[in-house]
Design a protein around this motif. Structure first.
Motif, PDB file in Angstrom:
ATOM      1  N   THR A 184      41.865   2.774   0.435  1.00  0.00           N
ATOM      2  CA  THR A 184      42.081   4.189   0.124  1.00  0.00           C
ATOM      3  C   THR A 184      42.949   4.394  -1.118  1.00  0.00           C
ATOM      4  O   THR A 184      43.060   5.520  -1.616  1.00  0.00           O
ATOM      5  CB  THR A 184      42.745   4.898   1.317  1.00  0.00           C
ATOM      6  OG1 THR A 184      43.976   4.223   1.640  1.00  0.00           O
ATOM      7  CG2 THR A 184      41.834   4.866   2.534  1.00  0.00           C
ATOM      8  N   LEU A 189      44.723  12.383   3.424  1.00  0.00           N
ATOM      9  CA  LEU A 189      43.721  13.376   3.794  1.00  0.00           C
ATOM     10  C   LEU A 189      44.060  14.788   3.311  1.00  0.00           C
ATOM     11  O   LEU A 189      43.197  15.444   2.711  1.00  0.00           O
ATOM     12  CB  LEU A 189      43.508  13.361   5.302  1.00  0.00           C
ATOM     13  CG  LEU A 189      42.438  14.325   5.823  1.00  0.00           C
ATOM     14  CD1 LEU A 189      41.075  13.977   5.243  1.00  0.00           C
ATOM     15  CD2 LEU A 189      42.380  14.298   7.349  1.00  0.00           C
ATOM     16  N   THR A 192      43.457  15.073  -0.312  1.00  0.00           N
ATOM     17  CA  THR A 192      42.039  14.867  -0.613  1.00  0.00           C
ATOM     18  C   THR A 192      41.235  16.134  -0.334  1.00  0.00           C
ATOM     19  O   THR A 192      40.394  16.551  -1.145  1.00  0.00           O
ATOM     20  CB  THR A 192      41.482  13.706   0.225  1.00  0.00           C
ATOM     21  OG1 THR A 192      42.176  12.502  -0.135  1.00  0.00           O
ATOM     22  CG2 THR A 192      39.997  13.523  -0.025  1.00  0.00           C
ATOM     23  N   LEU A 193      41.487  16.753   0.810  1.00  0.00           N
ATOM     24  CA  LEU A 193      40.775  17.989   1.152  1.00  0.00           C
ATOM     25  C   LEU A 193      41.099  19.102   0.160  1.00  0.00           C
ATOM     26  O   LEU A 193      40.209  19.862  -0.257  1.00  0.00           O
ATOM     27  CB  LEU A 193      41.134  18.425   2.571  1.00  0.00           C
ATOM     28  CG  LEU A 193      40.688  17.489   3.699  1.00  0.00           C
ATOM     29  CD1 LEU A 193      41.156  18.017   5.045  1.00  0.00           C
ATOM     30  CD2 LEU A 193      39.171  17.317   3.696  1.00  0.00           C
ATOM     31  N   ARG A 339      33.909  16.636   2.068  1.00  0.00           N
ATOM     32  CA  ARG A 339      34.967  17.205   2.902  1.00  0.00           C
ATOM     33  C   ARG A 339      34.658  16.988   4.383  1.00  0.00           C
ATOM     34  O   ARG A 339      35.539  16.623   5.169  1.00  0.00           O
ATOM     35  CB  ARG A 339      35.108  18.695   2.600  1.00  0.00           C
ATOM     36  CG  ARG A 339      36.404  19.317   3.076  1.00  0.00           C
ATOM     37  CD  ARG A 339      36.423  20.801   2.752  1.00  0.00           C
ATOM     38  NE  ARG A 339      37.759  21.337   2.796  1.00  0.00           N
ATOM     39  CZ  ARG A 339      38.433  21.629   3.897  1.00  0.00           C
ATOM     40  NH1 ARG A 339      37.871  21.415   5.073  1.00  0.00           N
ATOM     41  NH2 ARG A 339      39.664  22.120   3.827  1.00  0.00           N
ATOM     42  N   ALA A 342      35.278  13.358   5.326  1.00  0.00           N
ATOM     43  CA  ALA A 342      36.705  13.069   5.479  1.00  0.00           C
ATOM     44  C   ALA A 342      37.218  13.565   6.824  1.00  0.00           C
ATOM     45  O   ALA A 342      37.994  12.889   7.509  1.00  0.00           O
ATOM     46  CB  ALA A 342      37.497  13.707   4.338  1.00  0.00           C
ATOM     47  N   ASN A 343      36.762  14.753   7.222  1.00  0.00           N
ATOM     48  CA  ASN A 343      37.187  15.291   8.523  1.00  0.00           C
ATOM     49  C   ASN A 343      36.617  14.473   9.679  1.00  0.00           C
ATOM     50  O   ASN A 343      37.283  14.284  10.703  1.00  0.00           O
ATOM     51  CB  ASN A 343      36.748  16.753   8.639  1.00  0.00           C
ATOM     52  CG  ASN A 343      37.687  17.699   7.919  1.00  0.00           C
ATOM     53  OD1 ASN A 343      38.902  17.521   7.958  1.00  0.00           O
ATOM     54  ND2 ASN A 343      37.138  18.695   7.240  1.00  0.00           N
ATOM     55  N   ASN A 346      38.748  11.474  10.166  1.00  0.00           N
ATOM     56  CA  ASN A 346      40.018  11.786  10.822  1.00  0.00           C
ATOM     57  C   ASN A 346      39.881  11.857  12.332  1.00  0.00           C
ATOM     58  O   ASN A 346      40.874  11.753  13.053  1.00  0.00           O
ATOM     59  CB  ASN A 346      40.552  13.121  10.283  1.00  0.00           C
ATOM     60  CG  ASN A 346      41.982  13.373  10.685  1.00  0.00           C
ATOM     61  OD1 ASN A 346      42.795  12.453  10.757  1.00  0.00           O
ATOM     62  ND2 ASN A 346      42.307  14.622  10.965  1.00  0.00           N
ATOM     63  N   GLU A 367      30.608   9.495   0.238  1.00  0.00           N
ATOM     64  CA  GLU A 367      30.901  10.016   1.572  1.00  0.00           C
ATOM     65  C   GLU A 367      31.647   8.980   2.411  1.00  0.00           C
ATOM     66  O   GLU A 367      32.571   9.327   3.161  1.00  0.00           O
ATOM     67  CB  GLU A 367      29.606  10.438   2.271  1.00  0.00           C
ATOM     68  CG  GLU A 367      28.990  11.697   1.687  1.00  0.00           C
ATOM     69  CD  GLU A 367      27.616  11.994   2.276  1.00  0.00           C
ATOM     70  OE1 GLU A 367      27.326  13.176   2.517  1.00  0.00           O
ATOM     71  OE2 GLU A 367      26.842  11.033   2.491  1.00  0.00           O
ATOM     72  N   ALA A 370      35.239   8.972   1.376  1.00  0.00           N
ATOM     73  CA  ALA A 370      35.927  10.131   1.956  1.00  0.00           C
ATOM     74  C   ALA A 370      36.158   9.914   3.456  1.00  0.00           C
ATOM     75  O   ALA A 370      37.222  10.260   3.992  1.00  0.00           O
ATOM     76  CB  ALA A 370      35.106  11.396   1.719  1.00  0.00           C
ATOM     77  N   ILE A 373      39.111   7.645   3.998  1.00  0.00           N
ATOM     78  CA  ILE A 373      40.387   8.339   3.765  1.00  0.00           C
ATOM     79  C   ILE A 373      40.794   9.082   5.032  1.00  0.00           C
ATOM     80  O   ILE A 373      41.948   9.048   5.454  1.00  0.00           O
ATOM     81  CB  ILE A 373      40.269   9.296   2.572  1.00  0.00           C
ATOM     82  CG1 ILE A 373      40.132   8.496   1.266  1.00  0.00           C
ATOM     83  CG2 ILE A 373      41.489  10.224   2.492  1.00  0.00           C
ATOM     84  CD1 ILE A 373      39.837   9.347   0.046  1.00  0.00           C
ATOM     85  N   GLY A 374      39.817   9.744   5.661  1.00  0.00           N
ATOM     86  CA  GLY A 374      40.101  10.424   6.927  1.00  0.00           C
ATOM     87  C   GLY A 374      40.417   9.440   8.030  1.00  0.00           C
ATOM     88  O   GLY A 374      41.323   9.665   8.849  1.00  0.00           O
TER      89      GLY A 374
END
Length: 538
Positions: A184, A189, A192-193, A339, A342-343, A346, A367, A370, A373-374
């Motif tokens: 990362t 997060l 990033t968002l 986005r 990433a969610n 998480n 993707e 991302a 990262i989440g």
């Protein structure tokens, strides 16, 4: 006179045999004492040189017993008589010997060509800068430190400070390993968002400005689609008002006919876009919780939304067939998908491994980045608490956690590196039991090497030697050696050597190796000298 000298020589030889003994049990020590007594009996008359010398030697041995009774360490007193080199009995030398003995025991059945010190040095280096000799050693070495931490001295506090700092830094070490494995590069997060939102607005902004300035003529096809969507107008109006916008398609009496008065057969494209988004939200609100798929009503909203979008695209296309409305959606949707990825990442740690696999199936490289990262944010949260650390540290026996993490990291190389870092941390965690808990049996065994009793058998050994009672001398000397005290300075030095980490820990190991080697060389030299001296007198 010669007989008396032989008796005294036997006494010296027995004590020297005890001092130089490398045996680990009473039987072995007894054999070394007997061998020393025999050699001393042979050399005694030669060295003593008569009754006077024999008497002086006897007095010296009696003095050793007196000092032992006064609380002086038996081995130190013998060293002062020249039987064992005094240098080898310094606190550092004695500490080094005892640590080396524990390391040798941990070596177990290793081949003779494998130096236990080399094994410990390699393992300490592999465990990283946080590792100590006690970490790199086996159970005997850790038990030695545990015993030292239960006895009076500085090792108690040293061990406690080591454990405290190690616990305080564990989260950062594990989080660092996760960040490295997920690649990362320091991205978080929330930032990033926020960055994706800004980029999304910047990329799609000019195109959506055009959308806001465009109105479309309502033909029969669009009118039919609006009529089919009329029951979602109220929801669309709430979305518009929440965004500070207007939604006027419902002005007038209810229904599309009232909405499209003859003189106003046009519809703002921005409001049609709001209607499209409201249909998507309604679609997603009708999902079967058991299957995770849209139910019948959800599919109906999905079909209606697609029909509406297709109609608007055809109405906003230029002569080449390119729709500026589609361009605006694509510019916005690309970053929106990042986005969403990433969610999803998480949420990953709360999902089963097979669900994580489904989440990432078909994702583009952007993707997936991302998503990780989440995922890092999710894993960071878990590793920030003790219960989460414990769960990850035990993943070698918790297959569910291991499979989940394997899916998060994606490629096997990254996962294996993370697993190796976790294994190192799990080994470092073993030291946290040092000086704590009630491990009565194991500590009692450890105290065999560190008996704090005063040596009272030294006097018995001296009297037996003076009277020629070899059997009594052997028994007394064996008891004396098994009850040799380990003074507090030696225990403190052992604790210092065992708990130093990083570069200092490596230096300590080298120092221990050097001290032990020097002692062995001194013993070999003395043995050679004694043999040469004995041979020259024959």
């Amino acid at each position: 006179m010669i007989g008396q000298a032989a008796k005294v020589g036997a006494g010296y030889g027995a004590v020297a045999g005890a001092g130089d003994s490398k045996a680990r049990d009473a039987m072995g020590i007894s054999k070394d004492i007997a061998a020393g007594a025999l050699g001393g009996a042979v050399l005694g008359p030669v060295v003593a040189g008569g009754v006077g010398a024999a008497g002086a030697a006897a007095k010296g041995l009696t003095g050793i017993a007196t000092k032992a009774a006064e609380g002086t360490r038996f081995a130190d007193a013998v060293a002062n008589q020249g039987i064992i080199p005094a240098a080898s009995q310094s606190a550092k030398a004695e500490a080094a010997q005892k640590i080396a003995q524990a390391i040798e025991r941990d070596a177990g059945g290793r081949g003779v060509l494998t130096n236990p010190m080399d094994v410990i040095a390699a393992r300490q280096s592999k465990l990283g800068p946080e590792a100590t000799i006690a970490d790199a050693g086996g159970q005997n070495t850790r038990q030695l430190l545990d015993t030292l931490a239960t006895l009076p001295g500085k090792t108690k506090d040293v061990a406690e400070r080591l454990i405290h700092t190690r616990q305080a830094g564990r989260a950062d070490r594990l989080i660092g390993a996760a960040e490295s494995g997920l690649g990362t590069n320091g991205a978080r997060l929330p930032q990033t968002l926020e960055a994706l939102d800004s980029a999304r607005k910047e990329a799609a902004g000019p195109l959506y400005d055009r959308v806001r300035q465009t109105t479309l003529a309502v033909d029969p096809v669009l009118e039919s689609l609006l009529e089919r969507s009329s029951n979602s107008f109220g929801f669309a109006k709430r979305i518009a008002e929440a965004n500070g916008q207007k939604f006027t398609l419902l002005e007038g009496s209810p229904g599309v006919d009232a909405l499209m008065r003859p003189q106003q057969k046009v519809a703002p494209l921005s409001q049609l876009d709001t209607l499209k988004r409201s249909l998507y939200d309604l679609e997603q609100s009708h999902v079967n919780p058991e299957t995770g798929r849209l139910n019948e009503l959800g599919n109906a909203y999905k079909d209606l939304r697609r029909d509406l979008v297709a109609k608007i695209d055809s109405m906003t296309a230029d002569q080449s067939g390119v729709s500026f409305y589609k361009q605006a959606r694509d510019a916005y949707a690309g970053l929106t998908e990042l986005r969403a990825a990433a969610n999803l990442g998480n949420q990953a740690m709360s999902k089963d491994a097979w669900k994580i696999s489904q989440m990432t199936d078909g994702m583009s490289d952007s993707e997936l980045q991302a998503f990780r990262i989440g995922a890092f944010e999710s894993l960071r949260k878990k590793l920030g608490v003790e219960s989460g650390q414990t769960q990850v540290l035990k993943m070698w026996r918790d297959t569910a956690t291991a499979e989940k993490l394997r899916e998060l990291f994606g490629d096997q190389k990254s996962f294996r590196q993370f697993a190796a870092d976790v294994t190192k941390e799990a080994r470092l965690k073993r030291l946290e039991s040092v000086g704590r808990g009630s491990q009565t049996a194991s500590r009692a065994a450890g105290l065999g090497d560190l008996d704090m009793s005063v040596v009272t058998e030294a006097g018995n050994a001296a009297r037996s030697a003076a009277t020629g009672n070899v059997s009594g001398l052997v028994n007394a000397a064996t008891k004396a050696w098994n009850r040799v005290a380990t003074p507090e300075p030696v225990r403190d030095e052992m604790g210092r050597l065992l708990t130093a980490k990083g570069e200092q820990g490596a230096k300590n190991l080298t120092e221990i190796r050097g001290i032990v080697q020097q002692i062995l060389e001194e013993r070999a030299k003395r043995a050679a000298q004694a043999g040469a001296f004995s041979g020259s007198q024959q």
